[in-house]
Enzyme design. Structure first.
Site, short mmCIF file in Angstrom:
data_model
loop_
_atom_site.label_atom_id
_atom_site.label_comp_id
_atom_site.label_asym_id
_atom_site.label_seq_id
_atom_site.Cartn_x
_atom_site.Cartn_y
_atom_site.Cartn_z
N HIS A 137 -1.82 -20.81 1.29
CA HIS A 137 -0.69 -19.90 1.53
C HIS A 137 0.08 -19.58 0.26
CE1 HIS A 137 -1.71 -20.78 5.60
NE2 HIS A 137 -0.67 -20.17 6.12
N LEU A 171 11.46 1.18 6.78
CA LEU A 171 10.84 1.64 5.54
C LEU A 171 11.55 2.93 5.15
CD1 LEU A 171 8.40 1.13 3.56
CD2 LEU A 171 7.34 3.06 4.74
N TYR A 175 0.83 -1.22 0.00
CA TYR A 175 0.00 0.00 0.00
C TYR A 175 0.86 1.26 0.00
CZ TYR A 175 1.00 1.06 4.92
OH TYR A 175 1.63 1.40 6.09
N LYS A 217 6.53 -2.03 1.98
CA LYS A 217 5.35 -1.39 2.59
C LYS A 217 4.18 -2.36 2.50
CE LYS A 217 3.35 3.23 3.05
NZ LYS A 217 3.51 3.33 4.49
N GLU A 240 13.12 2.58 13.75
CA GLU A 240 12.18 3.61 13.29
C GLU A 240 10.95 3.62 14.18
OE1 GLU A 240 10.48 2.76 9.41
OE2 GLU A 240 10.35 0.63 9.84
N1 PMP Z 1 8.20 3.80 8.65
C1 PMP Z 1 7.02 3.19 8.80
C2 PMP Z 1 6.99 1.88 9.51
C3 PMP Z 1 5.84 3.78 8.30
O1 PMP Z 1 4.67 3.15 8.43
C4 PMP Z 1 5.92 5.05 7.68
C5 PMP Z 1 4.68 5.74 7.19
N2 PMP Z 1 4.17 5.14 6.06
C6 PMP Z 1 7.18 5.65 7.53
C7 PMP Z 1 8.29 5.00 8.04
C8 PMP Z 1 7.32 6.98 6.85
O2 PMP Z 1 7.19 6.86 5.46
P1 PMP Z 1 6.68 8.05 4.55
O3 PMP Z 1 7.53 9.24 4.87
O4 PMP Z 1 6.88 7.58 3.17
O5 PMP Z 1 5.24 8.27 4.90
#
Ligand code: PMP
Length: 282
Positions: free
Chosen positions: A100, A201, A31, A145, A177
């Protein structure tokens, strides 16, 4: 209110997905969330490129180009008269009898997307928010993601239960993060942020901030930092599409720096604002 189901715009109440949709059963899909300012998408190309990449990483073939996706989303934004908010878009691996292993190539991914009106988090961007620290229990492909967000939502829930806005995750001593954001610290005028590995991410906001640092002479190091570095930092902030650049002024009940948002965070917020205005108008 119109939504996208498999490429077409329909009324939200008409949009139905099957109970054996793999997104619903397995969280098998990817997503994106894109910000809309003044009716225009911010950093849409970057988000949609990441969506296609996330798809590739799980062998989910997204049968649209970035241009096509952008056009569909722009149409939905216009139909819904969305000025300020977000678009959410997901691809599940499609609908097929529960198993699965992936279904055959004849099963098409299911695309859903909708818009939502949301203001910018002006108050928390100005005053900062509190965070907790929590062990990162997620899998080792946090660069994807994925619709699977159990680790993230359990961390966020823990933060919410203690009146905090975000949960900063760590693997052992290393900070990774937030539950829905990237985290950066400032120490002696220099910005540190976890490198874009499989453990985080690679946020689009994070990338924009790094670009801004490079262009404006803010020292930047993409290297992992520890829990102690975090708690001893001069400034800490989180970044995401929805939270933009939000200062973190208290972690585990301890103030960061003097307990209020710091000068480098403020500088980056101003430059980020300029980047938004440049792309979407003011
Ligand atoms: N890390 C995670 C785990 C997230 O869910 C998000 C938000 N989508 C981010 C980092 C930040 O990503 P972005 O700046 O692309 O929204």
């Amino acid at each position: 209110e119109y939504v996208i189901l498999n490429g077409g715009l329909i009324e939200r109440s008409e949009a139905k997905v099957d109970i054996e949709d793999r997104g619903y059963q397995f969280g098998d899909g990817v997503y994106e969330v894109i910000r809309v300012y003044n009716g225009k998408m911010f950093t849409a190309d970057e988000h949609l490129e990441r969506l296609l990449e996330s798809g590739k990483k799980i062998e989910l073939n997204i049968p649209y180009s970035i241009g096509q996706l952008k056009q569909m989303l722009a149409e939905m934004i216009e139909r819904n008269n969305l000025e300020l908010g977000i678009v959410y878009m997901q691809f599940s691996r499609g609908t097929s009898p529960r198993n699965h292993a992936y279904p055959g190539a004849d099963v098409a991914p299911v695309l859903t997307a909708y818009t939502r009106e949301t203001s910018r988090p002006v108050e928390s961007m100005r005053n900062g928010v509190k965070a907790i620290l929590i062990e990162d229990i997620r899998w080792l492909r946090c660069d994807i993601k994925s619709l699977n967000l159990l680790g993230n939502i359990m961390a966020k829930q823990k933060a919410a239960q203690t009146g905090c806005f975000e949960a900063i995750q760590h693997r052992g001593n290393t900070v990774t993060e937030g539950s829905s954001s990237n985290v950066a610290i400032v120490k002696n005028g220099k910005l540190y942020t976890h490198p874009a590995t499989n453990l985080i991410l690679n946020g689009i906001t994070r990338r924009k901030i790094n670009e801004i640092c490079t262009e404006n002479g803010v020292a930047l190091e993409e290297s992992a930092f520890t829990k102690d570095d975090l708690l001893d930092a001069d400034e800490v902030f989180m970044s995401s599409t929805s939270a933009e650049i939000t200062p973190i002024t208290e972690i585990e009940g301890k103030p960061i720096g003097n307990g209020s948002p710091g000068p480098i965070t403020n500088k980056l917020q101003n430059l980020f604002e300029e980047a938004i205005e440049k792309q979407c108008g003011s």
